[in-house]
Motif scaffolding. Structure first.
Motif, PDB file in Angstrom:
ATOM      1  N   PRO A 139      10.624   1.207   2.717  1.00 26.00           N
ATOM      2  CA  PRO A 139       9.502   1.269   3.722  1.00 26.00           C
ATOM      3  C   PRO A 139       9.198   1.912   4.318  1.00 26.00           C
ATOM      4  N   PHE A 140       9.340   3.301   5.088  1.00 25.98           N
ATOM      5  CA  PHE A 140       8.649   4.463   5.533  1.00 25.98           C
ATOM      6  C   PHE A 140       7.518   4.905   4.100  1.00 25.98           C
ATOM      7  N   VAL A 141       7.416   4.711   2.827  1.00 25.57           N
ATOM      8  CA  VAL A 141       6.050   4.952   2.339  1.00 25.57           C
ATOM      9  C   VAL A 141       5.463   3.435   2.088  1.00 25.57           C
ATOM     10  N   LEU A 142       5.896   2.507   2.185  1.00 28.12           N
ATOM     11  CA  LEU A 142       4.866   0.983   2.036  1.00 28.12           C
ATOM     12  C   LEU A 142       4.412   0.897   4.072  1.00 28.12           C
ATOM     13  N   TRP A 143       4.851   1.395   4.693  1.00 27.07           N
ATOM     14  CA  TRP A 143       4.634   1.496   6.415  1.00 27.07           C
ATOM     15  C   TRP A 143       3.107   2.807   6.047  1.00 27.07           C
ATOM     16  N   PHE A 144       3.548   3.746   5.741  1.00 26.03           N
ATOM     17  CA  PHE A 144       2.752   4.828   5.636  1.00 26.03           C
ATOM     18  C   PHE A 144       1.295   4.754   5.124  1.00 26.03           C
ATOM     19  N   PHE A 145       1.013   3.780   3.949  1.00 25.51           N
ATOM     20  CA  PHE A 145       0.332   3.936   3.715  1.00 25.51           C
ATOM     21  C   PHE A 145      -0.051   2.196   3.236  1.00 25.51           C
ATOM     22  N   TRP A 146       0.002   1.628   4.656  1.00 22.77           N
ATOM     23  CA  TRP A 146       0.056  -0.203   5.009  1.00 22.77           C
ATOM     24  C   TRP A 146      -1.008   0.797   6.228  1.00 22.77           C
ATOM     25  N   LYS A 147      -0.612   1.757   7.280  1.00 28.49           N
ATOM     26  CA  LYS A 147      -0.753   2.095   8.180  1.00 28.49           C
ATOM     27  C   LYS A 147      -2.534   2.898   8.105  1.00 28.49           C
ATOM     28  N   ARG A 148      -2.904   3.302   7.033  1.00 27.58           N
ATOM     29  CA  ARG A 148      -4.239   4.008   6.239  1.00 27.58           C
ATOM     30  C   ARG A 148      -4.715   2.732   5.791  1.00 27.58           C
ATOM     31  N   LYS A 149      -4.408   1.520   5.571  1.00 25.70           N
ATOM     32  CA  LYS A 149      -5.189   0.843   5.226  1.00 25.70           C
ATOM     33  C   LYS A 149      -4.699   0.564   3.665  1.00 25.70           C
ATOM     34  N   PHE A 150      -4.498   1.448   3.103  1.00 24.60           N
ATOM     35  CA  PHE A 150      -4.351   1.612   1.329  1.00 24.60           C
ATOM     36  C   PHE A 150      -3.474   0.730   0.394  1.00 24.60           C
ATOM     37  N   ASN A 151      -4.052   0.006  -0.949  1.00 26.73           N
ATOM     38  CA  ASN A 151      -3.854  -1.473  -1.007  1.00 26.73           C
ATOM     39  C   ASN A 151      -2.158  -1.562  -1.822  1.00 26.73           C
ATOM     40  N   LEU A 152      -1.353  -2.155  -1.245  1.00 24.79           N
ATOM     41  CA  LEU A 152      -0.277  -1.781  -1.565  1.00 24.79           C
ATOM     42  C   LEU A 152       0.128  -2.247  -2.791  1.00 24.79           C
ATOM     43  N   ILE A 153      -0.251  -2.696  -3.412  1.00 25.77           N
ATOM     44  CA  ILE A 153      -0.124  -2.875  -4.359  1.00 25.77           C
ATOM     45  C   ILE A 153      -0.409  -2.659  -5.627  1.00 25.77           C
ATOM     46  N   THR A 154      -2.079  -1.441  -5.732  1.00 20.00           N
ATOM     47  CA  THR A 154      -1.944  -0.421  -6.061  1.00 20.00           C
ATOM     48  C   THR A 154      -0.862   0.759  -5.947  1.00 20.00           C
ATOM     49  N   LEU A 155      -0.396   0.739  -5.183  1.00 22.72           N
ATOM     50  CA  LEU A 155       0.392   1.906  -4.519  1.00 22.72           C
ATOM     51  C   LEU A 155       2.406   2.172  -5.803  1.00 22.72           C
ATOM     52  N   THR A 156       1.790   0.533  -5.280  1.00 23.21           N
ATOM     53  CA  THR A 156       3.158   0.047  -6.535  1.00 23.21           C
ATOM     54  C   THR A 156       3.287   0.173  -7.303  1.00 23.21           C
ATOM     55  N   PHE A 157       2.008  -0.424  -7.843  1.00 24.81           N
ATOM     56  CA  PHE A 157       1.816  -0.276  -9.774  1.00 24.81           C
ATOM     57  C   PHE A 157       1.957   1.346  -9.679  1.00 24.81           C
ATOM     58  N   LEU A 158       1.395   1.858  -9.049  1.00 24.80           N
ATOM     59  CA  LEU A 158       1.287   4.236  -9.284  1.00 24.80           C
ATOM     60  C   LEU A 158       2.569   4.747  -9.241  1.00 24.80           C
ATOM     61  N   ILE A 159       3.262   4.488  -8.263  1.00 27.90           N
ATOM     62  CA  ILE A 159       4.466   4.523  -8.223  1.00 27.90           C
ATOM     63  C   ILE A 159       5.752   4.168  -9.184  1.00 27.90           C
ATOM     64  N   ALA A 160       5.178   3.303  -9.485  1.00 33.55           N
ATOM     65  CA  ALA A 160       6.167   2.300 -10.826  1.00 33.55           C
ATOM     66  C   ALA A 160       5.906   2.961 -11.808  1.00 33.55           C
ATOM     67  N   ALA A 196       6.789  -9.702  -5.794  1.00 37.35           N
ATOM     68  CA  ALA A 196       6.788  -9.972  -4.684  1.00 37.35           C
ATOM     69  C   ALA A 196       6.026 -10.307  -4.455  1.00 37.35           C
ATOM     70  N   TRP A 197       5.505  -9.348  -4.410  1.00 34.76           N
ATOM     71  CA  TRP A 197       3.396  -8.977  -3.713  1.00 34.76           C
ATOM     72  C   TRP A 197       3.032 -10.487  -4.470  1.00 34.76           C
ATOM     73  N   VAL A 198       3.561  -9.999  -5.989  1.00 33.61           N
ATOM     74  CA  VAL A 198       3.124 -11.456  -6.490  1.00 33.61           C
ATOM     75  C   VAL A 198       2.949 -12.629  -6.183  1.00 33.61           C
ATOM     76  N   VAL A 199       4.006 -13.188  -6.277  1.00 28.69           N
ATOM     77  CA  VAL A 199       5.206 -14.132  -5.332  1.00 28.69           C
ATOM     78  C   VAL A 199       4.213 -14.873  -3.413  1.00 28.69           C
ATOM     79  N   LEU A 200       4.392 -13.686  -2.442  1.00 25.12           N
ATOM     80  CA  LEU A 200       4.270 -13.884  -1.888  1.00 25.12           C
ATOM     81  C   LEU A 200       2.975 -14.201  -1.651  1.00 25.12           C
ATOM     82  N   TYR A 201       1.596 -13.601  -1.786  1.00 33.53           N
ATOM     83  CA  TYR A 201       0.005 -13.561  -1.931  1.00 33.53           C
ATOM     84  C   TYR A 201      -0.498 -14.519  -2.633  1.00 33.53           C
ATOM     85  N   LYS A 202       0.285 -14.976  -3.903  1.00 29.64           N
ATOM     86  CA  LYS A 202      -0.488 -15.948  -4.600  1.00 29.64           C
ATOM     87  C   LYS A 202      -0.001 -17.230  -3.400  1.00 29.64           C
TER      88      LYS A 202
END
Length: 210
Positions: A139-160, A196-202
């Motif tokens: 939650p902290f990672v997503l919130w931090f990068f969301w506040k900075r307008k970073f693409n969350l799916i890109t972030l998730t792919f990179l960390i994964a 989750a991202w794919v299902v939600l945003y689709k």
């Protein structure tokens, strides 16, 4: 689906010849957990309603009642049937379970002189430790990068991808650490996050077209 995943693991341990690959249920459980938690976070961030307090209170209400019951029952049972050294070990495992650090505790014990699994009634809490460590950090990672307008799916792919690389490299060098340590396991939960991202945003895209 969570129940099926857990049941496959329980069946594997009770009747190993019935379902030889039942242990994969843990991996499936991780993916499902990542999917559910990330769906909650993504939706809340989009709506501007995400609250750390609310998120963690919900996790505490869901997990702690059952966890406290299990820890208490194991302590009472261990007091009656375990010898002194085994009981001391159980006490350490109870503290580790309560702090969501069982995977680190069990990793530190692994080796030639480790006690048998039969004397570790809380052995299964290693997976809860990894799951909760993900719940604390993600939650902290997503919130931090969301506040900075970073693409969350890109972030998730990179960390994964980084986590998966560490897993592949660690299997050969240190399989025990790879089994227990969160950085080698988070890719499984993050696969759920990607789903989750794919299902939600689709779904949202389809609604927008309608």
């Amino acid at each position: 689906m969570r129940a099926i995943a857990v049941l496959s693991v329980v069946t594997f341990h009770a009747f190993p010849t019935w379902i030889k690959g039942g242990f994969i249920g843990v991996d499936v459980f991780f993916v499902i957990s990542g999917f559910l938690i990330s769906t909650i976070i993504f939706e809340s961030l989009d709506k501007g309603t995400f609250s750390f307090a609310e998120f963690y209170v919900r996790r505490i209400r869901r997990i702690f009642p059952a966890l406290i019951l299990v820890l208490s029952a194991c302590l009472a049972f261990g007091w009656m049937v375990l010898i002194a050294d085994e009981l001391n070990q159980l006490g350490k495992h109870i503290v580790g379970g309560a702090l969501f650090a069982s995977n680190f505790v069990l990793w530190s014990e692994a080796g030639y002189f480790d006690n048998s699994a039969e004397t570790k009634p809380l052995l299964h809490l290693w997976s809860l430790g990894i799951e909760e460590q993900f719940y604390i950090l993600w939650p902290f990672v997503l919130w931090f990068f969301w506040k900075r307008k970073f693409n969350l799916i890109t972030l998730t792919f990179l960390i994964a991808a980084c986590s998966f690389y560490l897993n592949l490299r660690g299997v050969k060098k240190d399989p025990v650490a790879t089994f227990y340590l969160p950085q080698n396991r988070f890719w499984e939960l993050l696969c759920g996050s990607i789903l989750a991202w794919v299902v939600l945003y689709k779904k949202m895209h389809v609604k927008a077209l309608d």
